[in-house]
Motif scaffolding. Structure first.
Motif, PDB file in Angstrom:
ATOM      1  N   GLY A   1       0.689  -1.249  -0.194  1.00 45.82           N
ATOM      2  CA  GLY A   1      -0.123  -0.033  -0.106  1.00 45.82           C
ATOM      3  C   GLY A   1       0.772   1.245   0.037  1.00 45.82           C
ATOM      4  O   GLY A   1       0.265   2.300  -0.129  1.00 45.82           O
TER       5      GLY A   1
ATOM      6  N   GLU B   1      -4.103   0.553  -6.318  1.00 43.54           N
ATOM      7  CA  GLU B   1      -4.859   1.003  -5.517  1.00 43.54           C
ATOM      8  C   GLU B   1      -6.251   0.435  -5.934  1.00 43.54           C
ATOM      9  O   GLU B   1      -6.987   0.164  -4.807  1.00 43.54           O
ATOM     10  CB  GLU B   1      -4.990   2.351  -5.366  1.00 43.54           C
ATOM     11  CG  GLU B   1      -5.558   2.925  -4.579  1.00 43.54           C
ATOM     12  CD  GLU B   1      -5.282   2.575  -2.809  1.00 43.54           C
ATOM     13  OE1 GLU B   1      -6.241   2.861  -2.029  1.00 43.54           O
ATOM     14  OE2 GLU B   1      -4.306   2.209  -2.688  1.00 43.54           O
TER      15      GLU B   1
ATOM     16  N   ARG C   1      -6.561  -2.888  -4.324  1.00 43.71           N
ATOM     17  CA  ARG C   1      -6.590  -2.937  -3.073  1.00 43.71           C
ATOM     18  C   ARG C   1      -8.065  -2.419  -2.732  1.00 43.71           C
ATOM     19  O   ARG C   1      -8.372  -3.328  -1.719  1.00 43.71           O
ATOM     20  CB  ARG C   1      -5.492  -1.958  -2.531  1.00 43.71           C
ATOM     21  CG  ARG C   1      -5.410  -1.827  -1.177  1.00 43.71           C
ATOM     22  CD  ARG C   1      -4.239  -0.973  -0.683  1.00 43.71           C
ATOM     23  NE  ARG C   1      -3.095  -1.702  -1.059  1.00 43.71           N
ATOM     24  CZ  ARG C   1      -2.499  -2.649  -0.291  1.00 43.71           C
ATOM     25  NH1 ARG C   1      -2.827  -2.892   0.848  1.00 43.71           N
ATOM     26  NH2 ARG C   1      -1.407  -3.332  -0.595  1.00 43.71           N
TER      27      ARG C   1
END
Length: 256
Positions: A66, A93, A96
């Protein structure tokens, strides 16, 4: 003092070019970031490191749990490279936020998303002919050997351009949901693009090879004429079956 003057001038020119390249990188990143915020609907925080390099380093986007890092080099920077690496970061992202790791999606698809954004507003040069026959989908976990990297990126870039000439860029992102549930690229492509991955690749190859068709037709005609000439040449030598029998009989007599 006179001997030092050329060295000082060279140093000043080098520093000026370095500063100009760094400015180009930061401007490209800034514009790309604004576009990606509009596409994804969120903003990503990342660390950008610009190094001089020796001319052989590879730019990179890294997902460290991250914490996103982008490494770019002024010595071999080309327009579009900053866009490419930032596109990787936003795609990381995006995954994620869906609870998926980067490894969930095949490596070649990561590059497809990045290449698609890199060339979203520009036309690239024609890739090598070999790119049209290269199986880029074979690289789901690892990159190809160094000798095949140019061909790999040429194939991915061309296929991405083919898709984005027919579909919206966001369609590449929608496919993630389909693939995360099915685990099959063919059915995921069919759900988003209306055709399976294999079918679209076949259509892309036809599209890719069209500009080369005059050359390929020329090669076929040349081979046809070459074979025809060789056939006409051998036809002038008439084969006499009787003479063959006599020669065979003579050889048998000698052996006996």
């Amino acid at each position: 003092m006179k001997a030092r003057s050329p060295l000082i001038i060279w140093l000043l020119i080098s520093l000026s070019l370095l500063a100009q390249t760094e400015t180009r990188i930061r401007n490209e990143i800034k514009v790309a970031n604004e576009e990606l915020i509009e596409i994804y609907g969120f903003q990503v925080r990342y660390n950008l490191t610009i190094l001089t390099g020796q001319g052989h380093e590879q730019p990179a986007a890294i997902d460290d749990d991250g914490m996103y890092q982008i490494f770019l080099y002024t010595s071999n920077f080309r327009d579009g490279v900053a866009r490419h690496e930032l596109a990787h970061v936003y795609f990381f992202e995006h995954l994620r936020k869906k609870g998926l790791g980067p490894e969930t999606i095949p490596l070649w698809y990561h590059e497809l998303v990045a290449e698609g954004f890199q060339n979203l507003h520009s036309r690239t040069g024609r890739p090598p002919l070999r790119s049209g026959f290269f199986d880029f989908t074979a690289y789901a976990k690892n990159y190809p050997p160094e000798k095949d990297r140019t061909i790999f990126y040429g194939a991915v870039e061309s296929f991405a351009s083919f898709l984005l000439s027919r579909f919206d860029y966001k369609s590449l992102l929608y496919l993630v949901d389909e693939f995360s549930s099915s685990g099959d690229m063919n059915s995921s492509f069919r759900a988003i693009f209306g055709s399976s991955l294999d079918s679209l690749i076949a259509k892309w190859r036809v599209f890719f090879l069209l500009p080369y068709s005059p050359f390929l037709i020329g090669v076929v005609i040349f081979l046809y004429l070459l074979v025809g000439r060789r056939e006409r040449y051998w036809r002038q030598f008439h084969l006499n079956p009787e003479s063959l029998k006599k020669e065979e009989g003579g050889e048998i007599d000698q052996k006996l």
